[in-house]
Scaffold this motif. Sequence first.
Motif: not given
Length: 385
Positions: A108-109, A112, A139-140, A142-143, A148, A167
């Motif tokens: 996840f990092r 991101i 994340l959610q 933002y996307l 993406y 996510a």
Amino acid sequence: MAVGFHFNTIDQREPSSDTGSAPWHDPRVVAHFIEETEVVGIGSHRNKLMNWLVKRPSNRTVITVVSIGGVGKTTLVKKVYYNEKVVAHFNCRAWIIVSKSYKMEELFRNMIKQFYEARKESAPKEINTMEEVKLIEVLQPYLLEQRYVVVFDDLWDIEFWEHIKLALPNNDKGSGIVITTQNEDVAPTHNESSLCYVHKHLPLTSDKALELFYKKVFQAKEGNCPRELVEPSCKIVGRCEGLPLTIVVIGVLLSSKDKVVSEWSKFYDSLSLELDTNLRLRSILKILSLSYHDLPYYLKACFLYLGMFPEDYSINCARLIRLSIAEGFVKEKQGLTLEELAQAYLNQLIHRSLVQVVKIDVVGKIDFVEFMIYHVRSFFQGQRS
């Protein structure tokens, strides 16, 4: 006959860097640095994947590329991911190598950071200390505002998709997810979305395999093979079974040898020994061994049993099921007949790209299959030596 790989000499664990052992350089990393002119036989596949990604409705598209190790899944997807049309189509993107030993927080990092970097933005510093739930919460949203694309390369875990999809919102902006795997069972299905596609990536045809081999060996001559080396080239390439990984590694090795028939004939005759002792070629065995070692115990015996059949032999499924039961590979399980269970085992080997379907009968039932010779011969010889 096929190359006699000796897999009993290979560590069954993940490659490590323990003191005293030779460092293992994963040849799949090379896929990210292969020039377009060096790739053969993937143009139509690349175009198909690109069309799925950029010419579909606004719903999120999920593509799974499936094949045995060494066929070139990563190379193919890399050519899609870095294509200028794909780059221009998406607002942000990320390439995540999953492999067997992954930590969800680290993935996840990484995602991101790559998404923010693609938009020339700075990722929140606090993500370095966040746990999984908090990272999803970053994340959610933002996307939700982005179109993406994300690639999950080398996926093995069947449960991974159930975790990661939480996510990755379906935000009606035409986003895309691409997965590469050796096991079709890890792929999302049409039951989840009509925009879930599976591309089965097959080994190279004989002519494309030779073309790739010539490009690697005769780079200084623009891939032109001297007439006297055509026959030994065909024999060597024939042992590679259409695997681009094997062709490239052997081609690079031969490019440094004298271009004479006697030298190449000697190499061909000692190829089994070379594969067992040459550090460059051992990387091939490391990749191929992953497929076998990932099998559950009850499938390993079934898989090795295929080595009893002749090379290039199409096996009748009904016969194979009867033989598997007679050999005792299939144990009773409540609610299933032995025949149903044996069929389920065969289906698992097919989904893992270790067995290929070659004929389907008139009612859509699998009739004949062929095993992946470069795998079965290797393990059959190695595990029984």
